[in-house]
Design an enzyme around this catalytic site. Sequence first.
Site, PDB file in Angstrom:
ATOM      1  N   GLU A 114       0.856  -1.321   0.052  1.00 49.80           N
ATOM      2  CA  GLU A 114       0.012  -0.197   0.013  1.00 49.80           C
ATOM      3  C   GLU A 114       0.925   1.089   0.146  1.00 49.80           C
ATOM      4  O   GLU A 114       0.527   2.235  -0.532  1.00 49.80           O
ATOM      5  CB  GLU A 114      -0.841   0.076   1.395  1.00 49.80           C
ATOM      6  CG  GLU A 114      -1.873  -1.107   1.459  1.00 49.80           C
ATOM      7  CD  GLU A 114      -2.375  -1.347   2.712  1.00 49.80           C
ATOM      8  OE1 GLU A 114      -3.593  -1.964   3.068  1.00 49.80           O
ATOM      9  OE2 GLU A 114      -1.759  -0.640   3.580  1.00 49.80           O
ATOM     10  N   ASP A 117     -12.117  -6.200  -0.321  1.00 50.06           N
ATOM     11  CA  ASP A 117     -13.106  -7.322  -0.039  1.00 50.06           C
ATOM     12  C   ASP A 117     -14.464  -7.053   0.531  1.00 50.06           C
ATOM     13  O   ASP A 117     -14.490  -6.047   1.344  1.00 50.06           O
ATOM     14  CB  ASP A 117     -12.193  -8.482   0.684  1.00 50.06           C
ATOM     15  CG  ASP A 117     -12.054  -7.986   2.057  1.00 50.06           C
ATOM     16  OD1 ASP A 117     -12.552  -8.114   3.110  1.00 50.06           O
ATOM     17  OD2 ASP A 117     -10.849  -7.051   2.145  1.00 50.06           O
TER      18      ASP A 117
END
Length: 265
Positions: free
Chosen positions: A36, A223
Amino acid sequence: MAPHGDGSGAAEEAAAAGAEERPVSTVVVVIAMQTEALPVVNRFHLVEDRESLFPKGVPWVRYHGTYKDLNINLIWPGKDPSFGVDSVGTISASLVTYASVQALQPDLIINAGTAGGFKAKGASISDVFLASEVAFHDRRIPIPVFDLYGVGLRQAFSTPNLVKELNLKVGKLSTGDSLDMSQHDEASIFANDATIKDMEGAAVAYVADILKVPAIFVKAVTDIVDGDKPTAEEFLQNLAAVTATLDQTVSQVVEFINGKCLSEL
Protein backbone atom coordinates in the site's frame (compact mmCIF):
# COMPACT_ATOMS: atom_id res chain seq x y z
CA MET A 1 -1.73 20.61 15.65
CA ALA A 2 1.20 19.48 17.76
CA PRO A 3 0.69 17.66 21.09
CA HIS A 4 0.28 19.98 24.01
CA GLY A 5 1.89 19.95 27.40
CA ASP A 6 0.28 20.22 30.81
CA GLY A 7 -1.07 23.75 30.39
CA SER A 8 -4.56 24.88 31.19
CA GLY A 9 -7.58 23.78 29.19
CA ALA A 10 -8.08 27.36 28.01
CA ALA A 11 -4.51 27.54 26.73
CA GLU A 12 -4.91 24.25 24.90
CA GLU A 13 -8.15 25.42 23.28
CA ALA A 14 -6.49 28.67 22.18
CA ALA A 15 -3.57 26.75 20.70
CA ALA A 16 -5.93 24.39 18.90
CA ALA A 17 -7.91 27.29 17.46
CA GLY A 18 -4.71 28.93 16.27
CA ALA A 19 -3.52 25.72 14.62
CA GLU A 20 -6.76 25.43 12.67
CA GLU A 21 -6.13 28.85 11.11
CA ARG A 22 -2.53 28.16 10.02
CA PRO A 23 -1.79 26.36 6.75
CA VAL A 24 -1.06 22.68 7.26
CA SER A 25 2.70 22.19 7.06
CA THR A 26 3.66 18.73 8.33
CA VAL A 27 1.66 15.62 7.53
CA VAL A 28 2.18 12.08 8.82
CA VAL A 29 0.73 9.30 6.65
CA VAL A 30 0.46 5.97 8.46
CA ILE A 31 0.19 2.97 6.12
CA ALA A 32 0.36 -0.61 7.41
CA MET A 33 1.48 -2.59 4.36
CA GLN A 34 4.46 -2.07 2.07
CA THR A 35 2.30 -2.87 -0.97
CA GLU A 36 0.00 0.00 0.00
CA ALA A 37 2.84 2.37 0.88
CA LEU A 38 5.26 2.13 -2.05
CA PRO A 39 2.97 3.64 -4.73
CA VAL A 40 2.57 6.74 -2.54
CA VAL A 41 6.33 6.81 -1.85
CA ASN A 42 7.05 6.70 -5.57
CA ARG A 43 4.39 9.24 -6.54
CA PHE A 44 5.76 11.90 -4.18
CA HIS A 45 9.42 10.89 -4.63
CA LEU A 46 9.82 10.26 -0.92
CA VAL A 47 13.13 8.96 0.39
CA GLU A 48 13.80 6.53 3.20
CA ASP A 49 15.55 7.81 6.31
CA ARG A 50 19.21 6.81 6.43
CA GLU A 51 19.31 7.51 10.16
CA SER A 52 16.02 6.54 11.73
CA LEU A 53 14.14 8.85 14.06
CA PHE A 54 12.90 5.77 15.87
CA PRO A 55 14.47 3.63 18.62
CA LYS A 56 17.28 1.32 17.59
CA GLY A 57 16.12 -2.13 16.54
CA VAL A 58 12.50 -1.36 15.64
CA PRO A 59 11.46 -2.21 12.06
CA TRP A 60 9.55 1.04 11.52
CA VAL A 61 10.38 2.94 8.33
CA ARG A 62 9.96 6.64 7.56
CA TYR A 63 9.86 7.94 4.01
CA HIS A 64 9.89 11.71 3.72
CA GLY A 65 9.97 14.57 1.26
CA THR A 66 8.44 17.88 0.29
CA TYR A 67 5.48 18.37 -2.00
CA LYS A 68 4.68 22.02 -2.71
CA ASP A 69 4.11 23.54 0.77
CA LEU A 70 3.84 20.23 2.62
CA ASN A 71 6.39 18.19 4.52
CA ILE A 72 5.21 14.61 3.94
CA ASN A 73 6.24 11.78 6.26
CA LEU A 74 5.00 8.34 5.32
CA ILE A 75 5.38 5.87 8.16
CA TRP A 76 5.32 2.13 7.49
CA PRO A 77 5.61 -0.19 10.50
CA GLY A 78 7.98 -2.40 8.51
CA LYS A 79 8.41 -6.15 8.44
CA ASP A 80 8.07 -8.14 11.63
CA PRO A 81 11.62 -9.16 12.64
CA SER A 82 10.59 -12.73 13.48
CA PHE A 83 8.18 -13.56 10.66
CA GLY A 84 9.15 -11.21 7.85
CA VAL A 85 5.62 -10.06 7.10
CA ASP A 86 4.06 -6.59 7.30
CA SER A 87 3.53 -5.49 10.90
CA VAL A 88 -0.22 -5.06 10.55
CA GLY A 89 -2.70 -4.59 13.37
CA THR A 90 -3.44 -2.24 16.22
CA ILE A 91 -0.28 -2.67 18.31
CA SER A 92 2.16 -1.63 15.59
CA ALA A 93 -0.21 1.11 14.41
CA SER A 94 -0.40 2.59 17.91
CA LEU A 95 3.35 2.46 18.45
CA VAL A 96 4.35 4.06 15.14
CA THR A 97 1.68 6.74 15.43
CA TYR A 98 2.85 7.68 18.92
CA ALA A 99 6.53 7.68 17.95
CA SER A 100 5.84 9.70 14.80
CA VAL A 101 3.84 12.36 16.62
CA GLN A 102 6.52 12.69 19.29
CA ALA A 103 9.31 12.99 16.72
CA LEU A 104 7.61 15.06 14.02
CA GLN A 105 4.79 17.01 15.73
CA PRO A 106 2.53 16.90 12.66
CA ASP A 107 -0.39 19.17 11.95
CA LEU A 108 -2.41 16.26 10.54
CA ILE A 109 -2.35 12.46 10.50
CA ILE A 110 -3.66 10.53 7.50
CA ASN A 111 -4.23 6.82 8.08
CA ALA A 112 -4.50 5.32 4.61
CA GLY A 113 -4.99 1.70 3.67
CA THR A 114 -7.22 -1.05 2.43
CA ALA A 115 -10.31 -2.34 4.19
CA GLY A 116 -13.15 -4.77 3.99
CA GLY A 117 -16.52 -3.33 3.04
CA PHE A 118 -20.12 -4.33 3.66
CA LYS A 119 -22.37 -4.53 0.62
CA ALA A 120 -25.38 -4.17 2.92
CA LYS A 121 -24.08 -0.66 3.69
CA GLY A 122 -23.40 0.19 0.05
CA ALA A 123 -19.71 -0.71 -0.26
CA SER A 124 -18.21 -2.17 -3.45
CA ILE A 125 -14.72 -3.29 -4.45
CA SER A 126 -12.40 -0.30 -5.10
CA ASP A 127 -14.68 2.18 -3.36
CA VAL A 128 -12.70 4.71 -1.33
CA PHE A 129 -14.19 5.92 1.93
CA LEU A 130 -13.35 8.72 4.30
CA ALA A 131 -14.26 7.50 7.78
CA SER A 132 -16.62 9.71 9.76
CA GLU A 133 -15.93 7.90 13.03
CA VAL A 134 -13.92 4.91 14.19
CA ALA A 135 -14.37 2.24 16.87
CA PHE A 136 -13.07 -1.18 17.91
CA HIS A 137 -15.12 -4.36 17.46
CA ASP A 138 -12.97 -6.93 19.29
CA ARG A 139 -12.47 -5.34 22.71
CA ARG A 140 -15.40 -6.81 24.58
CA ILE A 141 -15.50 -5.78 28.26
CA PRO A 142 -19.03 -6.41 29.62
CA ILE A 143 -18.69 -4.10 32.64
CA PRO A 144 -20.40 -0.70 32.80
CA VAL A 145 -18.27 2.10 31.31
CA PHE A 146 -15.47 -0.37 30.54
CA ASP A 147 -17.70 -1.56 27.69
CA LEU A 148 -17.67 1.95 26.20
CA TYR A 149 -13.92 2.20 26.73
CA GLY A 150 -13.50 -1.08 24.86
CA VAL A 151 -15.47 0.18 21.87
CA GLY A 152 -13.41 3.36 21.94
CA LEU A 153 -15.66 5.36 19.64
CA ARG A 154 -13.94 8.46 18.28
CA GLN A 155 -14.83 11.03 15.64
CA ALA A 156 -12.49 11.55 12.73
CA PHE A 157 -11.48 15.14 12.02
CA SER A 158 -14.29 16.71 10.00
CA THR A 159 -13.34 17.57 6.41
CA PRO A 160 -16.58 18.50 4.62
CA ASN A 161 -14.85 20.45 1.84
CA LEU A 162 -12.48 17.57 1.12
CA VAL A 163 -15.37 15.12 0.89
CA LYS A 164 -17.28 17.42 -1.47
CA GLU A 165 -14.30 18.26 -3.69
CA LEU A 166 -13.15 14.64 -4.17
CA ASN A 167 -16.69 13.18 -4.08
CA LEU A 168 -15.60 10.59 -1.53
CA LYS A 169 -17.94 8.15 0.12
CA VAL A 170 -18.29 8.56 3.88
CA GLY A 171 -18.86 5.73 6.34
CA LYS A 172 -18.09 4.48 9.82
CA LEU A 173 -14.95 2.41 10.31
CA SER A 174 -14.64 -0.55 12.69
CA THR A 175 -11.23 -1.92 13.69
CA GLY A 176 -10.07 -5.30 14.97
CA ASP A 177 -6.94 -7.43 14.94
CA SER A 178 -8.33 -10.27 12.82
CA LEU A 179 -8.79 -10.41 9.06
CA ASP A 180 -11.79 -12.70 9.36
CA MET A 181 -15.01 -11.91 11.24
CA SER A 182 -16.24 -14.04 14.12
CA GLN A 183 -19.87 -14.01 15.22
CA HIS A 184 -18.92 -11.84 18.19
CA ASP A 185 -17.08 -9.43 15.88
CA GLU A 186 -20.03 -9.34 13.50
CA ALA A 187 -22.39 -8.35 16.30
CA SER A 188 -20.02 -5.58 17.43
CA ILE A 189 -19.49 -4.31 13.88
CA PHE A 190 -23.24 -4.19 13.42
CA ALA A 191 -23.55 -2.27 16.70
CA ASN A 192 -20.87 0.13 15.45
CA ASP A 193 -22.98 0.69 12.30
CA ALA A 194 -19.80 0.22 10.27
CA THR A 195 -19.55 0.34 6.50
CA ILE A 196 -15.86 -0.58 6.42
CA LYS A 197 -13.60 -2.80 8.55
CA ASP A 198 -9.83 -2.59 9.01
CA MET A 199 -7.03 -3.56 11.40
CA GLU A 200 -5.48 -0.20 12.35
CA GLY A 201 -7.82 2.80 12.20
CA ALA A 202 -9.21 2.93 15.73
CA ALA A 203 -5.71 2.45 17.16
CA VAL A 204 -4.41 5.43 15.19
CA ALA A 205 -7.47 7.41 16.30
CA TYR A 206 -6.80 6.58 19.96
CA VAL A 207 -3.25 7.92 19.82
CA ALA A 208 -4.27 10.96 17.76
CA ASP A 209 -6.97 11.76 20.29
CA ILE A 210 -4.81 11.58 23.42
CA LEU A 211 -2.05 13.61 21.73
CA LYS A 212 -4.57 16.08 20.29
CA VAL A 213 -3.58 15.74 16.63
CA PRO A 214 -6.34 15.80 13.97
CA ALA A 215 -6.62 12.54 12.05
CA ILE A 216 -8.45 11.43 8.92
CA PHE A 217 -8.90 7.90 7.58
CA VAL A 218 -8.79 7.04 3.87
CA LYS A 219 -9.80 3.43 3.20
CA ALA A 220 -10.14 1.56 -0.11
CA VAL A 221 -12.26 -1.60 -0.25
CA THR A 222 -10.45 -4.82 -1.24
CA ASP A 223 -13.05 -7.36 -0.13
CA ILE A 224 -16.74 -7.63 0.65
CA VAL A 225 -17.05 -8.95 4.19
CA ASP A 226 -20.71 -9.97 3.79
CA GLY A 227 -20.13 -11.40 0.31
CA ASP A 228 -19.80 -15.00 -0.82
CA LYS A 229 -16.02 -15.13 -1.39
CA PRO A 230 -13.48 -16.08 1.30
CA THR A 231 -12.07 -12.84 2.74
CA ALA A 232 -8.37 -13.71 2.44
CA GLU A 233 -8.78 -14.92 -1.15
CA GLU A 234 -10.70 -11.84 -2.25
CA PHE A 235 -8.31 -9.50 -0.42
CA LEU A 236 -5.24 -10.91 -2.18
CA GLN A 237 -7.02 -11.03 -5.53
CA ASN A 238 -7.91 -7.32 -5.43
CA LEU A 239 -4.97 -5.89 -3.46
CA ALA A 240 -2.87 -4.64 -6.40
CA ALA A 241 -5.72 -2.94 -8.25
CA VAL A 242 -7.26 -1.41 -5.14
CA THR A 243 -3.86 -0.18 -3.94
CA ALA A 244 -3.55 1.79 -7.20
CA THR A 245 -6.93 3.38 -6.49
CA LEU A 246 -5.84 4.17 -2.94
CA ASP A 247 -2.62 5.80 -4.20
CA GLN A 248 -4.57 8.02 -6.57
CA THR A 249 -6.97 9.10 -3.85
CA VAL A 250 -4.22 9.78 -1.31
CA SER A 251 -2.48 11.98 -3.89
CA GLN A 252 -5.73 13.89 -4.44
CA VAL A 253 -6.15 14.32 -0.67
CA VAL A 254 -2.61 15.66 -0.32
CA GLU A 255 -3.14 18.01 -3.27
CA PHE A 256 -6.33 19.34 -1.67
CA ILE A 257 -4.69 19.83 1.73
CA ASN A 258 -1.74 21.78 0.31
CA GLY A 259 -1.94 25.48 1.17
CA LYS A 260 -5.05 25.10 3.31
CA CYS A 261 -5.71 25.50 7.00
CA LEU A 262 -7.36 22.72 8.98
CA SER A 263 -10.52 24.84 9.19
CA GLU A 264 -10.68 24.91 5.39
CA LEU A 265 -10.69 21.13 5.00
